[in-house]
Design an enzyme around this catalytic site. Structure first.
Site, PDB file in Angstrom:
ATOM      1  N   ASP A 125      68.115 -48.372  49.135  1.00 36.70           N
ATOM      2  CA  ASP A 125      68.900 -47.152  48.960  1.00 36.70           C
ATOM      3  C   ASP A 125      68.933 -46.743  47.493  1.00 36.70           C
ATOM      4  O   ASP A 125      68.929 -45.562  47.163  1.00 36.70           O
ATOM      5  CB  ASP A 125      70.326 -47.358  49.469  1.00 36.70           C
ATOM      6  CG  ASP A 125      71.020 -48.532  48.760  1.00 36.70           C
ATOM      7  OD1 ASP A 125      70.340 -49.516  48.437  1.00 36.70           O
ATOM      8  OD2 ASP A 125      72.239 -48.472  48.556  1.00 36.70           O
ATOM      9  N   ARG A 151      72.305 -50.598  41.011  1.00 36.85           N
ATOM     10  CA  ARG A 151      73.603 -51.260  41.111  1.00 36.85           C
ATOM     11  C   ARG A 151      73.495 -52.518  41.972  1.00 36.85           C
ATOM     12  O   ARG A 151      72.415 -52.930  42.397  1.00 36.85           O
ATOM     13  CB  ARG A 151      74.638 -50.279  41.679  1.00 36.85           C
ATOM     14  CG  ARG A 151      74.419 -49.873  43.118  1.00 36.85           C
ATOM     15  CD  ARG A 151      75.429 -48.807  43.526  1.00 36.85           C
ATOM     16  NE  ARG A 151      75.248 -48.377  44.905  1.00 36.85           N
ATOM     17  CZ  ARG A 151      75.381 -47.110  45.306  1.00 36.85           C
ATOM     18  NH1 ARG A 151      75.660 -46.153  44.447  1.00 36.85           N
ATOM     19  NH2 ARG A 151      75.223 -46.803  46.585  1.00 36.85           N
ATOM     20  N   ASP A 152      74.636 -53.119  42.266  1.00 36.44           N
ATOM     21  CA  ASP A 152      74.649 -54.367  43.033  1.00 36.44           C
ATOM     22  C   ASP A 152      74.510 -54.056  44.525  1.00 36.44           C
ATOM     23  O   ASP A 152      75.394 -54.340  45.325  1.00 36.44           O
ATOM     24  CB  ASP A 152      75.938 -55.149  42.763  1.00 36.44           C
ATOM     25  CG  ASP A 152      77.184 -54.368  43.147  1.00 36.44           C
ATOM     26  OD1 ASP A 152      77.157 -53.115  43.080  1.00 36.44           O
ATOM     27  OD2 ASP A 152      78.187 -55.002  43.533  1.00 36.44           O
ATOM     28  N   GLU A 153      73.365 -53.479  44.891  1.00 40.62           N
ATOM     29  CA  GLU A 153      73.115 -53.133  46.292  1.00 40.62           C
ATOM     30  C   GLU A 153      71.625 -53.314  46.572  1.00 40.62           C
ATOM     31  O   GLU A 153      71.213 -54.349  47.045  1.00 40.62           O
ATOM     32  CB  GLU A 153      73.588 -51.697  46.564  1.00 40.62           C
ATOM     33  CG  GLU A 153      73.695 -51.384  48.045  1.00 40.62           C
ATOM     34  CD  GLU A 153      74.558 -50.163  48.319  1.00 40.62           C
ATOM     35  OE1 GLU A 153      74.542 -49.708  49.449  1.00 40.62           O
ATOM     36  OE2 GLU A 153      75.237 -49.673  47.390  1.00 40.62           O
ATOM     37  N   ASP A 184      68.821 -44.377  55.495  1.00 41.09           N
ATOM     38  CA  ASP A 184      68.036 -43.753  54.439  1.00 41.09           C
ATOM     39  C   ASP A 184      66.552 -43.751  54.797  1.00 41.09           C
ATOM     40  O   ASP A 184      65.842 -42.760  54.594  1.00 41.09           O
ATOM     41  CB  ASP A 184      68.241 -44.498  53.119  1.00 41.09           C
ATOM     42  CG  ASP A 184      69.692 -44.534  52.678  1.00 41.09           C
ATOM     43  OD1 ASP A 184      70.536 -44.984  53.467  1.00 41.09           O
ATOM     44  OD2 ASP A 184      69.989 -44.137  51.541  1.00 41.09           O
ATOM     45  N   TRP A 217      71.561 -44.648  61.877  1.00 41.25           N
ATOM     46  CA  TRP A 217      71.100 -45.806  61.104  1.00 41.25           C
ATOM     47  C   TRP A 217      70.251 -46.687  62.016  1.00 41.25           C
ATOM     48  O   TRP A 217      69.074 -46.905  61.747  1.00 41.25           O
ATOM     49  CB  TRP A 217      72.288 -46.555  60.510  1.00 41.25           C
ATOM     50  CG  TRP A 217      72.726 -46.016  59.182  1.00 41.25           C
ATOM     51  CD1 TRP A 217      72.622 -46.637  57.966  1.00 41.25           C
ATOM     52  CD2 TRP A 217      73.331 -44.729  58.903  1.00 41.25           C
ATOM     53  NE1 TRP A 217      73.114 -45.824  56.964  1.00 41.25           N
ATOM     54  CE2 TRP A 217      73.558 -44.656  57.509  1.00 41.25           C
ATOM     55  CE3 TRP A 217      73.696 -43.646  59.686  1.00 41.25           C
ATOM     56  CZ2 TRP A 217      74.128 -43.538  56.898  1.00 41.25           C
ATOM     57  CZ3 TRP A 217      74.264 -42.526  59.082  1.00 41.25           C
ATOM     58  CH2 TRP A 217      74.474 -42.478  57.711  1.00 41.25           C
ATOM     59  N   GLU A 265      72.349 -39.479  44.519  1.00 38.50           N
ATOM     60  CA  GLU A 265      73.073 -39.861  45.737  1.00 38.50           C
ATOM     61  C   GLU A 265      74.047 -38.769  46.172  1.00 38.50           C
ATOM     62  O   GLU A 265      74.237 -38.544  47.367  1.00 38.50           O
ATOM     63  CB  GLU A 265      73.834 -41.165  45.486  1.00 38.50           C
ATOM     64  CG  GLU A 265      74.583 -41.699  46.698  1.00 38.50           C
ATOM     65  CD  GLU A 265      75.193 -43.067  46.444  1.00 38.50           C
ATOM     66  OE1 GLU A 265      75.549 -43.746  47.425  1.00 38.50           O
ATOM     67  OE2 GLU A 265      75.301 -43.469  45.258  1.00 38.50           O
ATOM     68  N   HIS A 320      68.411 -42.092  44.419  1.00 34.40           N
ATOM     69  CA  HIS A 320      68.800 -42.332  45.806  1.00 34.40           C
ATOM     70  C   HIS A 320      68.002 -41.340  46.651  1.00 34.40           C
ATOM     71  O   HIS A 320      68.335 -40.171  46.708  1.00 34.40           O
ATOM     72  CB  HIS A 320      70.300 -42.059  45.943  1.00 34.40           C
ATOM     73  CG  HIS A 320      71.029 -43.012  46.828  1.00 34.40           C
ATOM     74  ND1 HIS A 320      71.568 -44.190  46.369  1.00 34.40           N
ATOM     75  CD2 HIS A 320      71.333 -42.962  48.134  1.00 34.40           C
ATOM     76  CE1 HIS A 320      72.168 -44.821  47.363  1.00 34.40           C
ATOM     77  NE2 HIS A 320      72.037 -44.093  48.452  1.00 34.40           N
TER      78      HIS A 320
END
Length: 965
Positions: free
Chosen positions: A469, A473-475, A482, A533, A744, A765
């Site tokens: 995505d 960052r922490d992802e 997506d 999703w 995003e 994003h």
């Protein structure tokens, strides 16, 4: 006789692939012809065990009457592990020509059976090196080769973690972060390397550098390590074949030794710390001094071998290098580099400094409104690189086992930086899965061209082994929603067959027993399944099939697709509605309630709409695969869902019950309203946008389809106006704010320079970049026939672009070859050029063309070679053409000119009652004229029905005066 050649021969999407596992590899090729209208009539494939063994082939297809030139499966005797097979192709065409043989190509098999692995998983002995040591491990073994001349040598290797491989001090490959991220408990990729040129008679050394990677890093929101295991390990097996036919096998086992080196810390989210003073000199070479420094024993771990699969995805590599465009000092006093592009990868720098000099790089995407570097949106992710110099000579460094999402880099401790950072010392190395570029788009609007570049950069940054995505960052997780909204755009821009093959196999492996699909793949988050999703399980395999005619992957994923639809069927209060459970809904839509991320469109409407869509695609997949009973059964289920949707979400008067843009978009795009109601639903959608000042309010679910729904319903001018909207919210708003990737949020940076939030505000994003698919297919007009996949039958139908777009062009490198179309409007003159590859045909629809006056290459179109048929329609001309390059030119017919002129005058609408009255007065007369009889959905009809209330008086009067003349 003209030239007919066979080019770009590939196997499983790749040129000369090393280490395949497919029992019947599929071969593809492209034709080049100097004649228009060339079609393949037959082919011949010869596969041999050696490059000079075609006289005694392993398999000869013989002359096979077929037009199939992609995805042709090998159909010879069973294939053997670790064996290279050579092949070549020739073809015959419809002009009676026989080509020469193609250049020889090859593929090589990997290890086809788990029993062939004699190597053992190894890791440093726990008593010697702490298994939880943050430093990367170094593993090495020396070995002697005295068997004579080496004919070939292959290494098969993988890791529980990520690794780099060295032989005699040389990096074996430029691949990064191998073995990649898969559903490790079910599938772990191994890589195959040709190391023939790196070995020598006598003493040799193999070395492995081993880091945490995705396997052991704290992936996901909780930041917990050990999702997959608490110990890193490596597996390597070297096969050496001598010229006399003898073989020798060397693998990882208890005889290897271990140490730690320069990498003191390395994780995906936080970056890397490297102390060059601690790197053992020559540790992977055969030099005796390489053993200095206290090497420790290893131990063997009992990890599984039956999950190993050959490399499937295109590996991650450095694909481009960027020099910083500037260096500056921020108001806060920080020394910062600007790469000029939000990118994903790593910084490499060169430095000469005393031993112990500490250099720190912190990476960020944007500056705040005061001009200071901004780290807030990274959340806990540190994105920090720390390097401690060895000293004494020039040093070069880039992180080994981490990547960052960034445009700006804060630099601390670089020698002499107080006098300015030396730009020549720094290089941004762009990293992503090394997919072959496939798509091009440009137009007359430079902001839209920048949007296209942003779309492509967003894909490059987020297609790093999995479709993440965001990359900063922490992802950095493989969000299914997506991926499914963007896959059409993704496959146009890059060759993504191997990429999605690998990811979809992980999705199938991690699908829940009840058919539900986790939110992210690989799953490190958990959670229930959500509409739009989980539908990635159906939409993505179908889209790969559409782009590449990949029936094998469609068949392989069919059970997963079916399980998802059956999961949905079991969720609702009846089998035709999905009105229970958790859903993300229209995520991040602008019509969301205060403090909510979920848009105003009812989640039950979104869920049921996607239920219908996936069921229809499952029905179509069953038809393609020949599953007749399933096709009938899911066709009936689809009809029931559509009926239930209409009863639940459409009023008796034909309105969508939910007054949101997304609700109307889904109803139109998924064919959830009947033909009688569609014009009203489309008009209502157009009104919703006009009433919102020609701005969208859609989120992740509605945005990808919004412009399609408008263009397909006759409101293309509104769709173009949305595309060109520079104010918030719109695609060009971020471009106007200097974005170089997709944001995003529509207002990740607000007009006053402040940020949307720190909490969830990625500047890379890709989801909203799904607008690209509409740009290519509708604005440029490059599409494929709905019934024939892979651009075997191309459809060219540019809808043109109103006053503010005067030309557009799109090209795609399909499996058959390059497909291109472009158009240009010069006053009333329109020129359309088309390039169609050999062995394909195209339907070309030219809006506003009079067939009698249509010219191709300066001559009458009907007489042009390659034009198979040409008919006039009420809207223009419709042609069927064979392969070749064409250039059509025509003067827009009166009807088209009138419609186009009116369309262009309503781009900037202002309230003016007098203008509205004038327009209302004249339109009925125009509507009754013979040349406008066809106008059921064009702009004139829309004007009449809508009674447009925002028209510049002088523009309208000028148009009416022209028409009267």
């Amino acid at each position: 006789m003209g030239a007919l050649t066979v080019e770009r021969v590939t196997c499983e999407y790749r040129t000369n692939p090393l280490g395949l596992s497919a029992a019947q590899p599929r071969l593809s090729w492209q034709l080049r012809s100097d004649r228009r209208g060339t079609l393949q009539r037959a082919y011949r494939i010869v596969v041999a065990a050696g490059e000079d063994c075609y006289e005694d082939p392993l398999w000869d297809s013989g002359r096979t009457e077929s037009d199939q030139s992609i995805q042709v499966p090998y159909d010879g005797p069973g294939l053997s592990s670790r064996t290279r097979y050579y092949y070549r192709v020739k073809v015959w065409d419809n002009h009676g020509r026989e080509s020469e043989w193609s250049e020889t190509a090859w593929w090589e098999m990997g290890l086809l059976d788990h029993s062939e692995w004699s190597a053992q998983w190894i890791t440093p002995e726990a008593g010697a090196i702490d298994p939880q040591e943050e430093a990367a491990f170094l593993l090495r073994r020396g070995f002697e080769l005295h068997g004579g001349a080496i004919a070939s040598a292959r290494i098969y290797a993988t890791a529980a973690g990520v690794y780099e491989l060295y032989v005699n001090g040389e990096r074996v490959s430029d691949e990064l972060l191998v073995p990649g991220w898969t559903s490790y408990p079910n599938r772990l990729q191994y890589q195959t390397y040709d190391v023939t040129g790196l070995l020598q008679t006598g003493r040799n050394v193999a070395g492995i550098r081993l880091g945490d990677g995705w396997y052991k890093s704290g992936m996901g929101f909780e930041g917990k390590n050990f999702k997959y295991g608490d110990r890193r390990a490596a597996l390597l097996q070297l096969h050496v074949r001598y010229t006399d036919g003898r073989e020798e096998v060397i693998g990882t086992d208890g005889t290897w030794t271990a140490a730690t080196g320069g990498i003191r810390y390395s994780t995906i989210y936080h970056g890397e710390t490297y102390d060059a003073r601690l790197e053992p000199a020559g540790w992977s070479t055969a030099e005796p001094s390489a053993m200095d420094g206290g090497w420790k024993p290893v131990e063997v771990l009992d990890l599984r071998l039956d999950t190993l699969v050959a490399q499937e995805n295109s590996p991650v590599r450095v694909t481009e290098r960027l020099r910083p465009v500037s260096a500056f000092v921020t108001p806060a006093g920080d020394h910062v580099l600007d790469l000029g592009q939000n990118m994903v990868g790593r910084m490499r720098f060169e430095v000469t400094a005393p031993a112990g000099t500490r250099i720190v790089l912190r990476h960020a995407e944007v500056l705040d409104k005061d001009g200071n570097i901004y780290f807030g949106n990274l959340r806990p992710a540190k994105q920090t690189v720390e390097y401690i110099c060895r000293g004494g000579e020039a040093e070069s460094y880039a992180p080994h086992f981490s990547f960052m999402g960034f445009r700006y880099v804060k630099v601390e401790g670089f020698p002499g930086q107080e006098n300015g950072l030396p730009l020549e010392a720094f290089t941004g190395e762009v990293m992503h899965s090394d997919m072959e570029p496939a798509g091009e788009f440009d137009c007359s609007n430079e902001l839209v061209n920048q949007l296209q570049r942003n779309i492509q950069w967003g894909q490059r940054g987020n297609f790093l082994d999995v479709p993440t995505d965001c990359p900063q960052r922490d992802e950095r997780l493989g969000w299914t929603g997506d991926a499914q909204v963007f896959i059409g755009t993704a496959l146009f821009n890059y060759q993504g067959g191997p990429f999605f093959t690998k990811w979809l196999r992980d999705l199938k492996a991690e699908q829940l027993p009840d058919g539900g699909v986790p939110f992210v793949i690989p799953d490190v988050v958990g959670g229930a399944s959500s509409a739009a999703w989980g539908d990635a399980a159906v939409i993505c395999p179908w889209t790969v099939y559409r782009y590449y005619d990949d029936r094998r992957l469609l068949a392989e994923q069919y059970d997963s697709m079916q399980a998802w639809v059956e999961y949905i069927r079991a969720q609702g209060e009846n089998e035709y509605l999905w009105n229970t459970g958790f859903h993300f809904g229209d995520w991040l839509a602008l019509d969301a309630k205060e403090n909510s991320y979920i848009g105003a469109t009812p989640k039950e409407l979104v869920a049921t709409a996607y239920y219908a869509h996936s069921t229809r695609l499952l029905r179509d997949s069953a038809t393609v695969l020949g599953y007749e009973d399933d096709a009938r059964r899911y066709g009936e289920l689809h009809q029931g869902i559509v009926r239930a949707f209409r009863e639940e979400f459409v009023t008796a008067t034909g309105r969508i019950a939910s007054p949101t843009q997304t609700a109307h978009v889904l109803a139109l795009m998924f064919d959830l309203v009947d033909d009688r109601v569609k014009p009203r639903v489309a008009k209502d959608l157009n009104d919703l946008i006009a009433e919102n000042g020609y701005h969208l309010s859609t989120g992740f679910v509605g945005t990808p389809y919004l412009c399609f729904a408008l263009s397909n319903s006759g409101y293309h001018d509104t769709a173009v106006k949305l595309l060109l909207q520079e104010s918030y919210p719109g695609w060009l708003y971020s471009v106007s704010k200097g974005a170089t990737t997709i944001w995003e949020h529509w207002d990740s940076i607000k007009p006053d320079g402040s940020f949307w939030s720190d909490d969830m505000n990625s500047f890379n994003h890709y989801a909203y970049g799904a607008i690209g698919e509409w740009m290519y297919r509708r604005v440029a007009g490059l599409d494929m026939d709905d019934a024939v996949p892979a651009y075997k039958r191309v459809r060219i139908e540019p809808l043109f672009g109103g006053r503010k777009l005067t030309h557009a062009r799109a090209a795609h490198r399909s499996l058959y070859g390059r497909v291109e179309t472009g158009w240009r409007m010069d006053g009333e003159e329109i020129e359309v050029h088309v390039e169609i590859p050999a062995n394909t045909t195209a339907e070309v629809v030219l809006k506003g063309a009079s067939l009698a006056a249509l010219k191709e290459g300066g001559a009458d179109t009907a007489a042009s070679e390659g034009v198979e048929s040409a008919v006039g329609t009420e809207q223009g001309a419709r042609l069927v053409v064979g392969s070749g390059t064409y250039r059509f030119r025509y003067r827009a017919a009166d009807l088209f000119r009138v419609t186009y002129t009116l369309e262009t005058t309503i781009q900037d609408l202002l309230e003016d009652e007098a203008a509205e009255r004038a327009l209302r007065k004249h339109i009925p007369h125009l509507m009754d004229s013979p040349m406008l009889n066809f106008a059921k959905n064009n702009s004139l009809r829309q004007l009449s029905e809508n009674g447009m209330s925002r028209v510049k008086k002088e523009q309208v009067l000028a148009v009416l005066q022209e028409l009267a003349g």
